[in-house]
Design an enzyme around this catalytic site. Structure first.
Site, PDB file in Angstrom:
ATOM      1  N   GLU A 188     -11.529 -46.187  -9.235  1.00 17.79           N
ATOM      2  CA  GLU A 188     -12.107 -46.864 -10.469  1.00 17.79           C
ATOM      3  C   GLU A 188     -12.480 -45.659 -11.468  1.00 17.79           C
ATOM      4  O   GLU A 188     -12.998 -44.719 -11.172  1.00 17.79           O
ATOM      5  CB  GLU A 188     -13.125 -47.736 -10.137  1.00 17.79           C
ATOM      6  CG  GLU A 188     -14.559 -47.372  -9.993  1.00 17.79           C
ATOM      7  CD  GLU A 188     -15.483 -48.440  -9.888  1.00 17.79           C
ATOM      8  OE1 GLU A 188     -15.059 -49.572  -9.841  1.00 17.79           O
ATOM      9  OE2 GLU A 188     -16.588 -48.268  -9.566  1.00 17.79           O
ATOM     10  N   CYS A 204     -15.779 -42.602 -17.496  1.00 19.59           N
ATOM     11  CA  CYS A 204     -16.765 -42.200 -16.183  1.00 19.59           C
ATOM     12  C   CYS A 204     -15.723 -41.962 -15.009  1.00 19.59           C
ATOM     13  O   CYS A 204     -14.866 -43.231 -14.954  1.00 19.59           O
ATOM     14  CB  CYS A 204     -17.551 -43.389 -16.000  1.00 19.59           C
ATOM     15  SG  CYS A 204     -18.845 -43.348 -14.381  1.00 19.59           S
ATOM     16  N   CYS A 258     -17.450 -42.732  -0.392  1.00 18.77           N
ATOM     17  CA  CYS A 258     -18.561 -41.600  -0.417  1.00 18.77           C
ATOM     18  C   CYS A 258     -19.155 -41.866   0.865  1.00 18.77           C
ATOM     19  O   CYS A 258     -19.596 -42.975   1.398  1.00 18.77           O
ATOM     20  CB  CYS A 258     -19.277 -41.971  -1.653  1.00 18.77           C
ATOM     21  SG  CYS A 258     -20.679 -40.843  -1.908  1.00 18.77           S
ATOM     22  N   CYS A 265     -26.329 -44.124  -0.158  1.00 16.17           N
ATOM     23  CA  CYS A 265     -27.447 -44.277  -0.993  1.00 16.17           C
ATOM     24  C   CYS A 265     -27.636 -45.754  -1.077  1.00 16.17           C
ATOM     25  O   CYS A 265     -26.592 -46.824  -0.908  1.00 16.17           O
ATOM     26  CB  CYS A 265     -27.156 -43.781  -2.503  1.00 16.17           C
ATOM     27  SG  CYS A 265     -27.297 -42.369  -2.640  1.00 16.17           S
ATOM     28  N   CYS A 282     -26.066 -48.394  -3.396  1.00 17.91           N
ATOM     29  CA  CYS A 282     -24.679 -47.903  -4.092  1.00 17.91           C
ATOM     30  C   CYS A 282     -23.722 -48.559  -3.137  1.00 17.91           C
ATOM     31  O   CYS A 282     -23.799 -48.496  -1.910  1.00 17.91           O
ATOM     32  CB  CYS A 282     -24.610 -46.357  -4.023  1.00 17.91           C
ATOM     33  SG  CYS A 282     -22.946 -46.034  -4.240  1.00 17.91           S
ATOM     34  N   GLY A 284     -17.796 -41.737  -5.207  1.00 19.41           N
ATOM     35  CA  GLY A 284     -17.938 -40.500  -4.639  1.00 19.41           C
ATOM     36  C   GLY A 284     -19.103 -39.502  -4.914  1.00 19.41           C
ATOM     37  O   GLY A 284     -19.697 -39.564  -6.019  1.00 19.41           O
ATOM     38  N   SER A 340     -29.574 -36.986  -9.541  1.00 22.80           N
ATOM     39  CA  SER A 340     -29.850 -38.403  -9.211  1.00 22.80           C
ATOM     40  C   SER A 340     -31.068 -38.195  -8.358  1.00 22.80           C
ATOM     41  O   SER A 340     -30.948 -38.116  -7.143  1.00 22.80           O
ATOM     42  CB  SER A 340     -28.796 -39.233  -8.507  1.00 22.80           C
ATOM     43  OG  SER A 340     -27.696 -39.482  -9.569  1.00 22.80           O
ATOM     44  N   HIS A 370     -34.255 -40.104  -8.469  1.00 23.60           N
ATOM     45  CA  HIS A 370     -34.861 -41.428  -7.876  1.00 23.60           C
ATOM     46  C   HIS A 370     -36.074 -41.759  -7.177  1.00 23.60           C
ATOM     47  O   HIS A 370     -36.463 -42.762  -7.032  1.00 23.60           O
ATOM     48  CB  HIS A 370     -33.608 -42.241  -7.230  1.00 23.60           C
ATOM     49  CG  HIS A 370     -32.293 -42.024  -7.822  1.00 23.60           C
ATOM     50  ND1 HIS A 370     -32.094 -42.690  -9.319  1.00 23.60           N
ATOM     51  CD2 HIS A 370     -31.138 -41.927  -7.467  1.00 23.60           C
ATOM     52  CE1 HIS A 370     -30.777 -42.470  -9.450  1.00 23.60           C
ATOM     53  NE2 HIS A 370     -30.225 -41.900  -8.520  1.00 23.60           N
ATOM     54  N   CYS A 414     -14.423 -55.794 -11.224  1.00 31.44           N
ATOM     55  CA  CYS A 414     -13.763 -54.927 -10.515  1.00 31.44           C
ATOM     56  C   CYS A 414     -14.386 -54.244  -9.413  1.00 31.44           C
ATOM     57  O   CYS A 414     -13.730 -53.829  -8.490  1.00 31.44           O
ATOM     58  CB  CYS A 414     -13.421 -53.784 -11.672  1.00 31.44           C
ATOM     59  SG  CYS A 414     -11.997 -53.761 -12.710  1.00 31.44           S
TER      60      CYS A 414
END
Length: 529
Positions: A261, A282, A289, A293, A296, A336, A389, A391, A510
């Site tokens: 995507e 993006c 991946c 996470c 995710c 990914g 990232s 977090h 999506c």
């Protein structure tokens, strides 16, 4: 920068009923009708159940199988004998490694198999943040383990091959992403003048989706190229969803039937206040991946393969064509972990800059952190922005929501960020997803400010309020909590941005459709020409 919360990195907002309705509507619109200008009979149909695995997927599985074979191999013995205690102790790691390798093989190989018909055994210990999305049965929630490490190593080794593959002297060469010199070499191979190389490149960059579309090249030459399996390298637009705010999300079908995507995000100069109308893309860097996470969807679905440079470039071209305007910014925040596929990401950045004219400072590479990769990126001739990232402000909390942090402690990650700044002179930006009741307290903000100050990394923090979809284990923080967190960071000397979520309906529909095909290719698909 106003961006959608990265596809594949964040699930997005919406009621469960609304999301299901959107998905049902989107699924009902799916058809096998190809893009305009590409008749159905021009492309062969391929069944994933009867097709030999593509070369890239074969290489991934082969490396895992080699790992298993190597771990089980022992020295030749002339005769049977009882092992000594020292020999038994030495053999134990081999057994453990063999089991790990076998699990890794199963984890990746099972992506080519149908999902299991029954749920996981009820006796398994429940995890803190359980998975609610389709996922590879070989990948489990919980702490980072040796199977995860093995799959990550396979992904890194495969990344080098993803760039080196598809040489000019190979069958089935792809035009997209090749230099004029490389394409001139290809033309010479067919007894054509070198200027044909420029014609081939111009044709693809101007939107030719098939070899037949490059009308500046003689028909007989095009026929010969097609007969030899040469193709443009463009994907097929499998599905797209738009939102009222102008955001468009695209699912692209690759040559092997896998789905990735990308998202097109238009931003007006009035929205951003910097005097520029922008179109940000993006992009994804992998199919799936392996990083897992907890927030995710892509990470929980498992890893299939790395994307090649032209497959990343194709995403940007698709958005540019569909919007009918020039792309200004590209962010690697899709499916990914970009730094696991570093060679392809670096090459694609160079292509986007050199062949599509996108300035290097308008390219952003986002990472959750891969050991040694940040310094390697700093040493490359790529002037992209690095976004980490983070977090969480401490190791224990970060490891609870980002399992891979166990292999890459926060202090080591920040030390590498400091090295990146020292080598490049470019400050690192940080992304912080706020999860209600998990990492959004003022105390977390103060601790984050302190740890960044200790490493001399007081730069910019993108604050991303969590937007759960469906049955997520996390909740979105209140607006007051978000602004309180921001105020504490700014008091510590950090500049911040609260990222406004874009395209919620597009992401919801999506995202679920993509998850269906992350683990396995489409059952039947058209081969891009």
């Amino acid at each position: 920068m106003m961006l959608i919360s990265g596809p594949g990195r964040l699930l997005l907002n919406g009621s469960r009923q609304r999301v299901q309705r959107i998905v049902m509507q989107a699924a009902s619109k799916l058809s096998s009708t190809p893009r305009a200008g590409s008749p159905a009979d021009a492309r062969p149909m391929r069944s994933s159940s009867s097709t030999v695995a593509p070369k890239r997927q074969k290489n991934i599985n082969t490396r895992l199988e080699d790992l298993e074979g190597h771990s089980s191999a022992g020295p030749p013995r002339a005769r049977k004998q009882q092992p000594t205690s020292q020999q038994a102790e030495r053999s134990a790691p081999r057994v453990e490694l063999k089991a790990t390798a076998a699990a890794a093989v199963a984890a990746v190989a099972s992506m080519n198999a149908p999902p299991p018909s029954s749920p996981a055994a009820a006796s398994e210990e429940p995890e803190q943040y359980p998975t609610f999305v389709p996922r590879n049965p070989g990948v489990k929630d919980g702490q980072w383990n040796k199977v995860d490490v093995a799959i990550v190593e396979v992904a890194q080794k495969d990344a080098t091959g993803a760039v080196k593959s598809n040489k000019i002297d190979e069958k089935g060469v792809v035009l997209l992403g090749k230099s004029v010199e490389e394409l001139a070499e290809l033309a010479a191979k067919y007894g054509q003048p070198k200027y044909r190389g420029k014609q081939l490149q111009d044709g693809v960059l101007k939107g030719a989706r098939t070899i037949e579309d490059i009308l500046t090249v003689p028909k007989e030459v095009r026929a010969t190229l097609i007969a030899d399996g040469v193709r443009t390298g463009r994907s097929i637009l499998h599905h797209s969803v738009s939102s009222p705010d102008g955001t468009h999300k695209f699912l692209l079908q690759l040559y092997d039937g896998r789905i990735v995507e990308c998202v097109g995000i238009p931003v007006s100069k009035d929205e951003e206040g910097d005097g520029r109308n922008r179109l940000t893309v993006c992009v994804s860097s992998q199919v799936g991946c392996p990083m897992r996470c907890t927030f995710c969807a892509t990470g929980k679905g498992g890893f299939a393969r790395n994307l090649m440079p032209h497959e990343i470039m194709d995403q940007v071209m698709t958005v540019q064509e569909e919007f009918g305007k020039r792309v200004s910014n590209v962010v690697f925040m899709g499916m990914g972990e970009p730094l696991l596929n570093l060679p392809s990401v670096i090459k694609s950045c160079q292509l986007l800059n050199q062949q599509m004219g996108i300035g290097a400072r308008f390219l952003t590479i986002s990472t959750v952190g891969v050991p040694n990769a940040i310094v390697r990126l700093a040493q490359q001739d790529v002037k992209a922005t690095l976004a980490v990232s983070i977090h969480a402000p401490n190791q224990a909390l970060r490891e609870s929501i980002i399992p891979s942090a166990k292999a890459y402690p926060l202090e080591a990650l920040l030390a590498d960020c400091t090295a990146f700044y020292r080598i490049t002179g470019r400050r690192v930006t940080f992304e912080y997803t706020l999860l209600a009741g998990v990492n959004d307290a003022d105390a977390h903000a103060r601790e984050l400010g302190e740890v960044l100050q200790r490493h001399n990394l007081l730069s910019h923090v993108n604050i991303i309020p969590w937007n759960p979809v469906d049955e997520s284990g996390f909740k979105r923080p209140s607006r007051n909590r978000v602004h309180s967190f921001q105020s504490v960071l700014e008091a510590a000397g950090l500049t911040t941005t609260i990222r406004i979520t874009r395209g919620l309906e597009a992401a919801a529909a999506c995202g679920q459709l993509r998850n269906m095909h992350q683990k396995e290719p489409l059952k039947e698909f058209q081969v891009p020409a």
